[in-house]
Design a protein around this motif. Sequence first.
Motif, PDB file in Angstrom:
ATOM      1  N   SER A  10      48.645 -76.022  16.860  1.00 29.67           N
ATOM      2  CA  SER A  10      47.446 -76.284  16.063  1.00 29.67           C
ATOM      3  C   SER A  10      46.994 -77.705  16.354  1.00 29.67           C
ATOM      4  N   TYR A  11      45.657 -77.896  16.416  1.00 26.71           N
ATOM      5  CA  TYR A  11      45.116 -79.220  16.682  1.00 26.71           C
ATOM      6  C   TYR A  11      43.627 -79.221  16.371  1.00 26.71           C
ATOM      7  N   MET A  12      43.166 -80.278  15.732  1.00 27.46           N
ATOM      8  CA  MET A  12      41.732 -80.495  15.480  1.00 27.46           C
ATOM      9  C   MET A  12      41.021 -79.250  14.933  1.00 27.46           C
ATOM     10  N   GLY A  13      41.550 -78.683  13.874  1.00 24.13           N
ATOM     11  CA  GLY A  13      40.869 -77.580  13.221  1.00 24.13           C
ATOM     12  C   GLY A  13      41.028 -76.224  13.878  1.00 24.13           C
ATOM     13  N   CYS A  14      41.896 -76.127  14.887  1.00 28.92           N
ATOM     14  CA  CYS A  14      42.119 -74.852  15.586  1.00 28.92           C
ATOM     15  C   CYS A  14      43.608 -74.520  15.614  1.00 28.92           C
ATOM     16  N   ALA A  15      43.893 -73.253  15.730  1.00 31.07           N
ATOM     17  CA  ALA A  15      45.262 -72.789  15.966  1.00 31.07           C
ATOM     18  C   ALA A  15      45.216 -71.802  17.121  1.00 31.07           C
ATOM     19  N   TRP A  16      46.249 -71.838  17.954  1.00 30.74           N
ATOM     20  CA  TRP A  16      46.324 -70.941  19.103  1.00 30.74           C
ATOM     21  C   TRP A  16      47.520 -70.020  18.948  1.00 30.74           C
ATOM     22  N   PHE A  17      47.326 -68.782  19.386  1.00 30.31           N
ATOM     23  CA  PHE A  17      48.355 -67.752  19.282  1.00 30.31           C
ATOM     24  C   PHE A  17      48.422 -66.979  20.588  1.00 30.31           C
ATOM     25  N   ASP A  18      49.647 -66.599  20.970  1.00 34.78           N
ATOM     26  CA  ASP A  18      49.818 -65.662  22.075  1.00 34.78           C
ATOM     27  C   ASP A  18      49.815 -64.262  21.496  1.00 34.78           C
ATOM     28  N   VAL A  19      49.162 -63.355  22.180  1.00 32.88           N
ATOM     29  CA  VAL A  19      49.042 -61.959  21.740  1.00 32.88           C
ATOM     30  C   VAL A  19      49.747 -61.088  22.769  1.00 32.88           C
ATOM     31  N   TYR A  20      50.692 -60.289  22.292  1.00 30.86           N
ATOM     32  CA  TYR A  20      51.426 -59.353  23.146  1.00 30.86           C
ATOM     33  C   TYR A  20      51.085 -57.941  22.685  1.00 30.86           C
ATOM     34  N   PRO A  21      50.015 -57.361  23.247  1.00 31.97           N
ATOM     35  CA  PRO A  21      49.621 -56.019  22.809  1.00 31.97           C
ATOM     36  C   PRO A  21      50.637 -54.968  23.256  1.00 31.97           C
ATOM     37  N   ASP A  22      50.692 -53.873  22.500  1.00 33.36           N
ATOM     38  CA  ASP A  22      51.603 -52.795  22.890  1.00 33.36           C
ATOM     39  C   ASP A  22      51.184 -52.187  24.221  1.00 33.36           C
ATOM     40  N   LYS A  23      49.890 -52.279  24.539  1.00 36.91           N
ATOM     41  CA  LYS A  23      49.383 -51.815  25.837  1.00 36.91           C
ATOM     42  C   LYS A  23      48.552 -52.936  26.435  1.00 36.91           C
ATOM     43  N   GLY A  24      48.800 -53.256  27.668  1.00 38.37           N
ATOM     44  CA  GLY A  24      48.019 -54.312  28.314  1.00 38.37           C
ATOM     45  C   GLY A  24      48.807 -55.597  28.445  1.00 38.37           C
ATOM     46  N   GLU A  25      48.141 -56.596  29.014  1.00 32.45           N
ATOM     47  CA  GLU A  25      48.781 -57.870  29.305  1.00 32.45           C
ATOM     48  C   GLU A  25      48.635 -58.860  28.159  1.00 32.45           C
ATOM     49  N   LYS A  26      49.585 -59.775  28.087  1.00 31.95           N
ATOM     50  CA  LYS A  26      49.544 -60.870  27.122  1.00 31.95           C
ATOM     51  C   LYS A  26      48.271 -61.692  27.339  1.00 31.95           C
ATOM     52  N   PHE A  27      47.701 -62.175  26.239  1.00 36.17           N
ATOM     53  CA  PHE A  27      46.591 -63.116  26.319  1.00 36.17           C
ATOM     54  C   PHE A  27      46.695 -64.060  25.136  1.00 36.17           C
ATOM     55  N   SER A  28      45.926 -65.133  25.170  1.00 38.45           N
ATOM     56  CA  SER A  28      45.957 -66.130  24.103  1.00 38.45           C
ATOM     57  C   SER A  28      44.623 -66.146  23.379  1.00 38.45           C
ATOM     58  N   VAL A  29      44.681 -66.419  22.080  1.00 42.38           N
ATOM     59  CA  VAL A  29      43.478 -66.515  21.272  1.00 42.38           C
ATOM     60  C   VAL A  29      43.455 -67.842  20.527  1.00 42.38           C
ATOM     61  N   GLU A  30      42.251 -68.254  20.183  1.00 39.79           N
ATOM     62  CA  GLU A  30      42.045 -69.448  19.375  1.00 39.79           C
ATOM     63  C   GLU A  30      41.422 -69.019  18.062  1.00 39.79           C
ATOM     64  N   LEU A  31      41.878 -69.625  16.972  1.00 31.99           N
ATOM     65  CA  LEU A  31      41.283 -69.413  15.660  1.00 31.99           C
ATOM     66  C   LEU A  31      40.831 -70.769  15.146  1.00 31.99           C
ATOM     67  N   ARG A  32      39.524 -70.944  15.056  1.00 30.46           N
ATOM     68  CA  ARG A  32      38.993 -72.217  14.547  1.00 30.46           C
ATOM     69  C   ARG A  32      38.884 -72.125  13.035  1.00 30.46           C
ATOM     70  N   ARG A  33      39.442 -73.134  12.353  1.00 29.98           N
ATOM     71  CA  ARG A  33      39.396 -73.185  10.891  1.00 29.98           C
ATOM     72  C   ARG A  33      38.250 -74.051  10.380  1.00 29.98           C
ATOM     73  N   GLU A  34      37.883 -75.084  11.164  1.00 34.46           N
ATOM     74  CA  GLU A  34      36.865 -76.018  10.697  1.00 34.46           C
ATOM     75  C   GLU A  34      36.348 -76.850  11.870  1.00 34.46           C
ATOM     76  N   LEU A  35      35.290 -77.580  11.610  1.00 33.20           N
ATOM     77  CA  LEU A  35      34.788 -78.595  12.537  1.00 33.20           C
ATOM     78  C   LEU A  35      34.667 -79.868  11.706  1.00 33.20           C
ATOM     79  N   SER A  36      35.633 -80.768  11.844  1.00 30.45           N
ATOM     80  CA  SER A  36      35.671 -81.981  11.025  1.00 30.45           C
ATOM     81  C   SER A  36      34.605 -82.977  11.482  1.00 30.45           C
ATOM     82  N   ASP A  37      34.302 -83.917  10.608  1.00 25.61           N
ATOM     83  CA  ASP A  37      33.359 -84.978  10.967  1.00 25.61           C
ATOM     84  C   ASP A  37      33.877 -85.763  12.163  1.00 25.61           C
ATOM     85  N   TYR A  38      35.185 -86.024  12.182  1.00 23.49           N
ATOM     86  CA  TYR A  38      35.753 -86.759  13.316  1.00 23.49           C
ATOM     87  C   TYR A  38      35.562 -85.973  14.617  1.00 23.49           C
ATOM     88  N   GLU A  39      35.903 -84.701  14.594  1.00 22.01           N
ATOM     89  CA  GLU A  39      35.766 -83.899  15.812  1.00 22.01           C
ATOM     90  C   GLU A  39      34.300 -83.846  16.250  1.00 22.01           C
TER      91      GLU A  39
END
Length: 151
Positions: A10-39
Amino acid sequence: MATRFVWTCSYMGCAWFDVYPDKGEKFSVELRRELSDYERSTLNKRTDPEREIIPTIGMLRRESRGNIPIPKEIVRDFNAWRLADWETQIAKMRSQPERYGEILAEDPLFRRPKPVGAVHFENMKDTDHGYFWVVDVAPAEPTLAPAELAA
């Protein structure tokens, strides 16, 4: 739930996750929680936060190959996994008040996670705007967690 999720960072209002689907290849996703004034103050002058960042708050998107939609089953499983993980962590903390103190229901740090949706981008032809976000899965309305139903 056959799909597996692993938090990576997690960094600067985002979190990253690896996704291992039951079918298909692993991929990564980003979940943005906010956009801070600093960012916002660090953004490139060409970045339009209202068009490029704000629409992705509370939405999953692929970390790479962002033009590929995330299937609704992955979003559903992610929301279920995230809620179950939250319930596990809250139960652990409540079982150890000497370590974590009293957890008050109204404490904003312990709010249950809101369901997320998913977006992908599509290139805009014949414009100088580059791309726009397409909603693949709208966030579902929150439901009561099983622990909250029992209360």
